[in-house]
Design an enzyme around this catalytic site. Structure first.
Site, PDB file in Angstrom:
ATOM      1  N   ARG A 100       0.831  -1.199   0.000  1.00  0.00           N
ATOM      2  CA  ARG A 100       0.000   0.000   0.000  1.00  0.00           C
ATOM      3  C   ARG A 100       0.866   1.248   0.000  1.00  0.00           C
ATOM      4  O   ARG A 100       2.067   1.184   0.174  1.00  0.00           O
ATOM      5  CB  ARG A 100      -0.908  -0.003   1.225  1.00  0.00           C
ATOM      6  CG  ARG A 100      -0.164  -0.275   2.568  1.00  0.00           C
ATOM      7  CD  ARG A 100      -0.768   0.445   3.736  1.00  0.00           C
ATOM      8  NE  ARG A 100      -0.769   1.867   3.513  1.00  0.00           N
ATOM      9  CZ  ARG A 100       0.311   2.660   3.675  1.00  0.00           C
ATOM     10  NH1 ARG A 100       1.479   2.133   4.003  1.00  0.00           N
ATOM     11  NH2 ARG A 100       0.221   3.958   3.479  1.00  0.00           N
ATOM     12  N   ALA A 160       1.102   5.103  -2.290  1.00  0.00           N
ATOM     13  CA  ALA A 160       1.240   5.375  -3.726  1.00  0.00           C
ATOM     14  C   ALA A 160       2.628   5.046  -4.277  1.00  0.00           C
ATOM     15  O   ALA A 160       2.751   4.430  -5.346  1.00  0.00           O
ATOM     16  CB  ALA A 160       0.888   6.842  -3.992  1.00  0.00           C
ATOM     17  N   ARG A 218      -6.463  -0.849  -7.705  1.00  0.00           N
ATOM     18  CA  ARG A 218      -6.954   0.287  -6.906  1.00  0.00           C
ATOM     19  C   ARG A 218      -6.967   1.524  -7.801  1.00  0.00           C
ATOM     20  O   ARG A 218      -6.020   1.761  -8.544  1.00  0.00           O
ATOM     21  CB  ARG A 218      -6.071   0.526  -5.672  1.00  0.00           C
ATOM     22  CG  ARG A 218      -6.103  -0.611  -4.667  1.00  0.00           C
ATOM     23  CD  ARG A 218      -5.324  -0.272  -3.396  1.00  0.00           C
ATOM     24  NE  ARG A 218      -6.046   0.695  -2.551  1.00  0.00           N
ATOM     25  CZ  ARG A 218      -5.513   1.293  -1.485  1.00  0.00           C
ATOM     26  NH1 ARG A 218      -4.235   1.071  -1.190  1.00  0.00           N
ATOM     27  NH2 ARG A 218      -6.213   2.121  -0.751  1.00  0.00           N
ATOM     28  N   CYS A 272      -2.103   9.365   8.068  1.00  0.00           N
ATOM     29  CA  CYS A 272      -1.828   8.170   7.276  1.00  0.00           C
ATOM     30  C   CYS A 272      -0.346   7.798   7.339  1.00  0.00           C
ATOM     31  O   CYS A 272       0.368   8.148   8.302  1.00  0.00           O
ATOM     32  CB  CYS A 272      -2.303   8.363   5.825  1.00  0.00           C
ATOM     33  SG  CYS A 272      -2.476   6.806   4.926  1.00  0.00           S
ATOM     34  N   ASP A 331      -1.860  10.823  -3.013  1.00  0.00           N
ATOM     35  CA  ASP A 331      -2.078   9.739  -3.970  1.00  0.00           C
ATOM     36  C   ASP A 331      -2.213  10.299  -5.371  1.00  0.00           C
ATOM     37  O   ASP A 331      -1.949   9.594  -6.352  1.00  0.00           O
ATOM     38  CB  ASP A 331      -3.338   8.940  -3.587  1.00  0.00           C
ATOM     39  CG  ASP A 331      -3.085   8.149  -2.327  1.00  0.00           C
ATOM     40  OD1 ASP A 331      -3.263   8.708  -1.230  1.00  0.00           O
ATOM     41  OD2 ASP A 331      -2.649   6.985  -2.446  1.00  0.00           O
ATOM     42  N   ASN A 372      -5.686  12.464  -1.138  1.00  0.00           N
ATOM     43  CA  ASN A 372      -4.918  11.703  -0.152  1.00  0.00           C
ATOM     44  C   ASN A 372      -5.887  10.972   0.768  1.00  0.00           C
ATOM     45  O   ASN A 372      -7.117  11.061   0.612  1.00  0.00           O
ATOM     46  CB  ASN A 372      -4.006  12.658   0.645  1.00  0.00           C
ATOM     47  CG  ASN A 372      -2.911  11.911   1.415  1.00  0.00           C
ATOM     48  OD1 ASN A 372      -2.223  11.064   0.879  1.00  0.00           O
ATOM     49  ND2 ASN A 372      -2.791  12.225   2.699  1.00  0.00           N
ATOM     50  N   LYS A 373      -5.337  10.252   1.726  1.00  0.00           N
ATOM     51  CA  LYS A 373      -6.152   9.438   2.633  1.00  0.00           C
ATOM     52  C   LYS A 373      -7.309  10.221   3.242  1.00  0.00           C
ATOM     53  O   LYS A 373      -7.138  11.373   3.637  1.00  0.00           O
ATOM     54  CB  LYS A 373      -5.250   8.906   3.755  1.00  0.00           C
ATOM     55  CG  LYS A 373      -5.916   8.039   4.793  1.00  0.00           C
ATOM     56  CD  LYS A 373      -6.671   6.851   4.207  1.00  0.00           C
ATOM     57  CE  LYS A 373      -5.833   6.045   3.264  1.00  0.00           C
ATOM     58  NZ  LYS A 373      -6.598   5.046   2.495  1.00  0.00           N
TER      59      LYS A 373
HETATM   60  O1  LIG Z   1      -2.987   7.893   1.305  1.00  0.00           O
HETATM   61  C1  LIG Z   1      -1.963   7.240   1.468  1.00  0.00           C
HETATM   62  C2  LIG Z   1      -1.951   5.752   1.570  1.00  0.00           C
HETATM   63  O2  LIG Z   1      -3.247   5.214   1.367  1.00  0.00           O
HETATM   64  P1  LIG Z   1      -3.396   3.603   1.424  1.00  0.00           P
HETATM   65  O3  LIG Z   1      -2.845   3.167   2.759  1.00  0.00           O
HETATM   66  O4  LIG Z   1      -4.875   3.369   1.277  1.00  0.00           O
HETATM   67  O5  LIG Z   1      -2.591   3.051   0.259  1.00  0.00           O
HETATM   68  C3  LIG Z   1      -0.618   7.916   1.450  1.00  0.00           C
HETATM   69  O6  LIG Z   1      -0.654   9.144   2.145  1.00  0.00           O
HETATM   70  C4  LIG Z   1      -0.263   8.200  -0.023  1.00  0.00           C
HETATM   71  O7  LIG Z   1      -0.422   6.999  -0.772  1.00  0.00           O
HETATM   72  C5  LIG Z   1       1.165   8.696  -0.164  1.00  0.00           C
HETATM   73  O8  LIG Z   1       2.023   7.680   0.256  1.00  0.00           O
HETATM   74  P2  LIG Z   1       3.546   7.699  -0.304  1.00  0.00           P
HETATM   75  O9  LIG Z   1       4.130   9.031   0.078  1.00  0.00           O
HETATM   76  O10 LIG Z   1       4.199   6.548   0.421  1.00  0.00           O
HETATM   77  O11 LIG Z   1       3.470   7.510  -1.788  1.00  0.00           O
END
Ligand SMILES: O=C(COP(=O)(O)O)[C@H](O)[C@H](O)COP(=O)(O)O
Length: 317
Positions: A22, A24, A65, A130, A199, A209-210
């Site tokens: 999980r 992005a 997703r 998150c 995201d 984002n989350k």
């Molecule tokens: O919203 C989420 C994760 O959602 P989920 O847990 O549903 O995947 C993160 O804030 C972004 O994906 C950015 O993450 P990153 O900075 O690691 O790309």
């Protein structure tokens, strides 16, 4: 699922779907590596059969997703590497573009971290929501610069990704205070920066984002606390340049309440959106590996990187 899709690709798709894999950036890295495996293991006998097989693998990954645009951006980057006219040439094309993608992702996160760290001062308290590896890269770089950072970490219901953030910050030596999401406004008075990931970033500067990010941003703006979004350019959503909107994933309601308990309380309708949209007016800076941008100007970077729009090379011709 198409029988041409390699078992390892199926496994990665299942891990993304169940959120075993999980976030992005992590998802993008995983799908690039999955396409690499599909190419390496392919026994296609002609170039068009190979191309069709890679498109089938990409579709299987794309269907997991819908919100993190890093996933289709990664597929597009790797598939666009296919330029040879023989199977072995195409195989090498994919391996090379997948490796290049993963290396660029790691470099971008490190470069982004340095930019974000410059916004953090010694002694700052951040609030996180998150679990974002891009956001944590900023904290890690600030700690490496010798800055003392403390964090108030929102648990982030229903999947509690905040627990991952708390653990990784503790591993950096950052003192952590874990709170329930609804306590965020209460503790914003003690916070110097809200720091979140993304995201997707839309052409108008909106940040996807989350779920809960937008409410946090509104509260932070009301309290006068700056909001920093850490987002590699991989998260820029080129489709929003041409009017497309971002699809907000609705996840299984049992993540919120199990069916037996739901019935006990009168069987209310349950909804579980996984992401929300924060309008640009609530964002102070979008921090990328190419520097920081006020949300209103992120479209200039998007056009530079993506032109006017995007193709979907995984689609059947
Ligand atoms: O919203 C989420 C994760 O959602 P989920 O847990 O549903 O995947 C993160 O804030 C972004 O994906 C950015 O993450 P990153 O900075 O690691 O790309």
């Amino acid at each position: 699922m198409d029988e041409r899709v390699h078992p390892e690709v199926r496994h990665v798709a299942a891990d993304i779907d169940t959120m075993e894999v999980r976030g992005a950036a992590t998802i993008a890295d995983a799908v690039a590596r999955a396409l690499r495996t599909q190419a390496e293991e392919s026994d296609a006998t002609d170039p068009e059969a190979f191309r069709a097989e890679l498109r089938a693998a990409a579709r299987a990954l794309h269907e997991t997703r819908p919100t993190a645009v890093s996933l289709p951006n990664a597929l597009r980057y790797v598939l666009r590497g296919m330029s040879s006219t023989t199977v072995e040439g195409l195989r090498q094309d994919i391996v090379t573009s997948a490796d290049d993608f993963c290396q660029r992702l790691d470099r971008a996160q490190a470069d982004l971290g340095k930019v974000g760290a410059n916004r953090l001062r010694d002694g700052d308290v951040i609030m996180t929501h998150c679990h974002s590896t891009d956001a944590l890269a900023c904290v890690e770089a600030a700690v490496e610069q010798g800055k003392h950072i403390e964090a108030i970490v929102k648990e982030t219901r229903p999947r509690n990704q905040g627990h991952i953030t708390a653990e990784e910050l503790a591993d950096m030596g950052v003192p952590v205070t874990l709170i329930v999401d609804s306590a965020a406004r209460r503790y914003l008075n003690d916070v110097d920066h809200v720091l979140v990931g993304a995201d997707a970033v839309a052409a108008d500067g909106s940040v996807i984002n989350k779920i809960g990010t937008s409410g946090l941003a509104v509260n932070a703006r009301d309290r006068g606390t700056p909001i920093m979004v850490a987002s590699q350019t991989l998260k820029l959503h080129p489709g929003t340049l041409t009017g497309h909107t971002v699809d907000i994933e609705m996840r299984d309601t049992e993540e919120i309440i199990d069916e037996e308990r739901r019935e006990e309380i009168g069987s209310p309708k349950v909804v579980n959106p996984a992401f929300d949209v924060t309008p640009p007016r609530y964002v102070d800076a979008i921090v990328t590996e190419r520097g920081q941008f006020p949300p209103e100007s992120i479209v200039t970077l998007m056009r530079e990187l993506f032109g006017e729009g995007t193709s979907e090379p995984w689609a059947e011709p």
